[in-house]
Scaffold this motif. Structure first.
Motif, PDB file in Angstrom:
ATOM      1  N   ILE A 136      -1.814 -19.870 -17.077  1.00 40.00           N
ATOM      2  CA  ILE A 136      -1.801 -21.187 -16.445  1.00 40.00           C
ATOM      3  C   ILE A 136      -2.119 -22.281 -17.453  1.00 40.00           C
ATOM      4  CG2 ILE A 136      -2.800 -22.586 -14.608  1.00 40.00           C
ATOM      5  CD1 ILE A 136      -1.293 -20.050 -13.625  1.00 40.00           C
ATOM      6  N   ASP A 137      -1.201 -23.221 -17.603  1.00 40.22           N
ATOM      7  CA  ASP A 137      -1.420 -24.427 -18.395  1.00 40.22           C
ATOM      8  C   ASP A 137      -2.108 -25.426 -17.455  1.00 40.22           C
ATOM      9  OD1 ASP A 137      -1.265 -26.879 -19.704  1.00 40.22           O
ATOM     10  OD2 ASP A 137       0.832 -26.644 -20.279  1.00 40.22           O
ATOM     11  N   VAL A 138      -3.391 -25.653 -17.662  1.00 38.00           N
ATOM     12  CA  VAL A 138      -4.186 -26.478 -16.751  1.00 38.00           C
ATOM     13  C   VAL A 138      -3.662 -27.913 -16.702  1.00 38.00           C
ATOM     14  CG1 VAL A 138      -6.521 -27.358 -16.287  1.00 38.00           C
ATOM     15  CG2 VAL A 138      -6.197 -24.989 -17.006  1.00 38.00           C
ATOM     16  N   THR A 139      -3.081 -28.412 -17.770  1.00 35.69           N
ATOM     17  CA  THR A 139      -2.549 -29.785 -17.739  1.00 35.69           C
ATOM     18  C   THR A 139      -1.420 -29.904 -16.713  1.00 35.69           C
ATOM     19  OG1 THR A 139      -1.065 -29.347 -19.619  1.00 35.69           O
ATOM     20  CG2 THR A 139      -3.212 -30.310 -20.117  1.00 35.69           C
ATOM     21  N   ARG A 140      -0.694 -28.822 -16.459  1.00 32.87           N
ATOM     22  CA  ARG A 140       0.342 -28.843 -15.410  1.00 32.87           C
ATOM     23  C   ARG A 140      -0.294 -29.021 -14.042  1.00 32.87           C
ATOM     24  NH1 ARG A 140       3.078 -23.988 -14.900  1.00 32.87           N
ATOM     25  NH2 ARG A 140       4.450 -25.037 -13.461  1.00 32.87           N
ATOM     26  N   ILE A 141      -1.437 -28.384 -13.815  1.00 28.88           N
ATOM     27  CA  ILE A 141      -2.137 -28.532 -12.536  1.00 28.88           C
ATOM     28  C   ILE A 141      -2.610 -29.974 -12.368  1.00 28.88           C
ATOM     29  CG2 ILE A 141      -4.148 -27.839 -11.176  1.00 28.88           C
ATOM     30  CD1 ILE A 141      -3.941 -25.082 -12.541  1.00 28.88           C
ATOM     31  N   VAL A 142      -3.178 -30.541 -13.419  1.00 25.71           N
ATOM     32  CA  VAL A 142      -3.652 -31.935 -13.365  1.00 25.71           C
ATOM     33  C   VAL A 142      -2.483 -32.865 -13.032  1.00 25.71           C
ATOM     34  CG1 VAL A 142      -4.606 -33.835 -14.739  1.00 25.71           C
ATOM     35  CG2 VAL A 142      -5.631 -31.537 -14.881  1.00 25.71           C
ATOM     36  N   ARG A 143      -1.335 -32.667 -13.683  1.00 29.79           N
ATOM     37  CA  ARG A 143      -0.154 -33.504 -13.393  1.00 29.79           C
ATOM     38  C   ARG A 143       0.305 -33.326 -11.956  1.00 29.79           C
ATOM     39  NH1 ARG A 143       1.837 -31.823 -18.503  1.00 29.79           N
ATOM     40  NH2 ARG A 143       3.388 -30.551 -17.462  1.00 29.79           N
ATOM     41  N   THR A 160      -9.632 -39.755 -11.768  1.00 24.61           N
ATOM     42  CA  THR A 160      -9.818 -38.755 -12.821  1.00 24.61           C
ATOM     43  C   THR A 160      -9.683 -37.374 -12.183  1.00 24.61           C
ATOM     44  OG1 THR A 160     -11.359 -40.207 -13.970  1.00 24.61           O
ATOM     45  CG2 THR A 160     -11.430 -37.874 -14.547  1.00 24.61           C
ATOM     46  N   VAL A 161      -8.871 -36.524 -12.788  1.00 23.90           N
ATOM     47  CA  VAL A 161      -8.682 -35.167 -12.298  1.00 23.90           C
ATOM     48  C   VAL A 161      -9.135 -34.215 -13.390  1.00 23.90           C
ATOM     49  CG1 VAL A 161      -7.033 -33.458 -11.453  1.00 23.90           C
ATOM     50  CG2 VAL A 161      -6.708 -35.886 -10.887  1.00 23.90           C
ATOM     51  N   ARG A 162     -10.052 -33.327 -13.029  1.00 15.08           N
ATOM     52  CA  ARG A 162     -10.562 -32.331 -13.996  1.00 15.08           C
ATOM     53  C   ARG A 162     -10.497 -30.949 -13.361  1.00 15.08           C
ATOM     54  NH1 ARG A 162     -14.457 -36.428 -15.859  1.00 15.08           N
ATOM     55  NH2 ARG A 162     -13.615 -37.096 -17.853  1.00 15.08           N
ATOM     56  N   CYS A 163     -10.035 -29.998 -14.168  1.00 15.09           N
ATOM     57  CA  CYS A 163      -9.940 -28.599 -13.712  1.00 15.09           C
ATOM     58  C   CYS A 163     -10.624 -27.670 -14.701  1.00 15.09           C
ATOM     59  CB  CYS A 163      -8.480 -28.206 -13.531  1.00 15.09           C
ATOM     60  SG  CYS A 163      -7.591 -29.180 -12.301  1.00 15.09           S
ATOM     61  N   GLY A 164     -11.738 -28.107 -15.237  1.00 10.75           N
ATOM     62  CA  GLY A 164     -12.498 -27.274 -16.157  1.00 10.75           C
ATOM     63  C   GLY A 164     -12.237 -27.623 -17.611  1.00 10.75           C
ATOM     64  N   ALA A 170      -5.806 -16.076  -7.498  1.00 12.01           N
ATOM     65  CA  ALA A 170      -7.027 -16.739  -7.972  1.00 12.01           C
ATOM     66  C   ALA A 170      -6.957 -18.235  -7.691  1.00 12.01           C
ATOM     67  CB  ALA A 170      -7.216 -16.505  -9.466  1.00 12.01           C
ATOM     68  N   ALA A 171      -8.128 -18.826  -7.468  1.00 14.59           N
ATOM     69  CA  ALA A 171      -8.234 -20.267  -7.237  1.00 14.59           C
ATOM     70  C   ALA A 171      -8.876 -20.908  -8.464  1.00 14.59           C
ATOM     71  CB  ALA A 171      -9.068 -20.546  -5.999  1.00 14.59           C
ATOM     72  N   ILE A 172      -8.249 -21.942  -8.962  1.00  9.21           N
ATOM     73  CA  ILE A 172      -8.794 -22.712 -10.073  1.00  9.21           C
ATOM     74  C   ILE A 172      -9.371 -23.996  -9.476  1.00  9.21           C
ATOM     75  CG2 ILE A 172      -8.242 -23.937 -12.213  1.00  9.21           C
ATOM     76  CD1 ILE A 172      -5.965 -21.845 -12.574  1.00  9.21           C
ATOM     77  N   ALA A 210      -6.516 -25.032  -7.001  1.00 12.11           N
ATOM     78  CA  ALA A 210      -5.137 -24.700  -7.326  1.00 12.11           C
ATOM     79  C   ALA A 210      -5.039 -23.179  -7.239  1.00 12.11           C
ATOM     80  CB  ALA A 210      -4.785 -25.188  -8.728  1.00 12.11           C
ATOM     81  N   VAL A 211      -4.304 -22.693  -6.242  1.00 11.52           N
ATOM     82  CA  VAL A 211      -4.197 -21.258  -5.998  1.00 11.52           C
ATOM     83  C   VAL A 211      -2.936 -20.734  -6.681  1.00 11.52           C
ATOM     84  CG1 VAL A 211      -4.038 -19.458  -4.232  1.00 11.52           C
ATOM     85  CG2 VAL A 211      -5.416 -21.516  -3.815  1.00 11.52           C
ATOM     86  N   VAL A 212      -3.102 -19.690  -7.493  1.00 12.68           N
ATOM     87  CA  VAL A 212      -1.995 -19.108  -8.256  1.00 12.68           C
ATOM     88  C   VAL A 212      -1.211 -18.177  -7.343  1.00 12.68           C
ATOM     89  CG1 VAL A 212      -1.395 -17.740 -10.274  1.00 12.68           C
ATOM     90  CG2 VAL A 212      -3.358 -19.295 -10.360  1.00 12.68           C
ATOM     91  N   LYS A 213       0.078 -18.445  -7.196  1.00 11.03           N
ATOM     92  CA  LYS A 213       0.915 -17.711  -6.250  1.00 11.03           C
ATOM     93  C   LYS A 213       1.660 -16.523  -6.848  1.00 11.03           C
ATOM     94  CE  LYS A 213       1.127 -19.016  -2.581  1.00 11.03           C
ATOM     95  NZ  LYS A 213       0.272 -18.593  -1.479  1.00 11.03           N
ATOM     96  N   ASP A 214       2.012 -16.573  -8.136  1.00 10.14           N
ATOM     97  CA  ASP A 214       2.832 -15.504  -8.698  1.00 10.14           C
ATOM     98  C   ASP A 214       2.628 -15.376 -10.200  1.00 10.14           C
ATOM     99  OD1 ASP A 214       4.357 -17.599  -9.862  1.00 10.14           O
ATOM    100  OD2 ASP A 214       5.761 -17.590  -8.199  1.00 10.14           O
ATOM    101  N   LEU A 215       3.277 -14.395 -10.780  1.00 10.77           N
ATOM    102  CA  LEU A 215       3.164 -14.119 -12.212  1.00 10.77           C
ATOM    103  C   LEU A 215       3.726 -15.258 -13.065  1.00 10.77           C
ATOM    104  CD1 LEU A 215       2.152 -11.929 -14.130  1.00 10.77           C
ATOM    105  CD2 LEU A 215       4.425 -10.898 -14.034  1.00 10.77           C
ATOM    106  N   LYS A 216       4.630 -16.043 -12.503  1.00 15.02           N
ATOM    107  CA  LYS A 216       5.205 -17.178 -13.226  1.00 15.02           C
ATOM    108  C   LYS A 216       4.210 -18.322 -13.382  1.00 15.02           C
ATOM    109  CE  LYS A 216       9.767 -16.293 -11.360  1.00 15.02           C
ATOM    110  NZ  LYS A 216      10.805 -16.845 -10.486  1.00 15.02           N
ATOM    111  N   GLY A 217       3.109 -18.285 -12.641  1.00 13.98           N
ATOM    112  CA  GLY A 217       2.106 -19.342 -12.726  1.00 13.98           C
ATOM    113  C   GLY A 217       2.318 -20.453 -11.727  1.00 13.98           C
TER     114      GLY A 217
END
Length: 176
Positions: free
Chosen positions: A110-117, A131-135, A146-148, A163-170
């Motif tokens: 998981i590229d966390v910057t994608r989640i922030v965007r 401001t959005v922070r994910c660790g 997993a939940a981030i 942000a809940v990860v749904k599949d192997l693709k992220g």
């Protein structure tokens, strides 16, 4: 996020390899293949897949058994995080020094910057300055499901989301 990659022409990888194998026996030296080319391919593939992220070195077992279906795990360093990949040898023809192997992340990367965007794009127009922070890390290697945890802050208002990860693709879904 990371599509399955099948690579053709293992010429360099198979150049020093030999004949048939019996899975019940210990492989002879000529039935083993060095994995340095797989390591180089993993690094170059990850750099193309994630051009904004710092990709370091890859590590695979020094040698693997040369046989169709042989599976082994390698890791690639992405932003200081070791990301596991599954590698499978396929359609090998040692006589022609050719074949294929499949590379696939063993866990979602998981590229966390994608989640922030993603979170920013879902905010109401008046909250776009939040401001959005994910660790603290840019990359996470997690299990599917997993939940981030992330935090959205606007002034004194704070909202926590996952942000809940749904599949192997992220693929992720953001939930409040």
């Amino acid at each position: 996020m990371r599509p399955r990659l099948v690579v053709l022409a293992l010429v360099a990888l198979l150049a020093a390899c030999g004949g048939g194998q019996d899975p019940a026996t210990t492989p002879a030296r000529d039935e083993l293949v060095a994995t340095a080319d797989v390591e180089r391919l993993l690094v170059s593939t990850q750099k193309r897949t994630s051009p904004r992220l710092r990709v370091g070195t890859a590590h695979c077992p020094d040698q693997v058994r040369l046989a169709n279906g042989t599976e082994f795990t390698c890791t690639v360093e992405i932003e200081g995080v070791e990301a596991p990949y599954s590698v499978t040898l396929r359609d090998l023809d040692a006589g022609k020094a050719s074949g294929r192997f499949a590379l696939e992340p063993a866990k979602p990367i998981i590229d966390v910057t994608r989640i922030v965007r993603l979170i920013r794009s879902s905010l109401q127009p008046g909250a776009r300055g939040a401001t959005v922070r994910c660790g603290p890390t840019k990359v996470r290697v997690v299990e599917i499901g997993a939940a981030i945890p992330c935090t959205i802050t606007l002034g004194d208002a704070v909202q926590k989301v996952n942000a809940v990860v749904k599949d192997l693709k992220g693929t992720v879904v953001v939930r409040s």
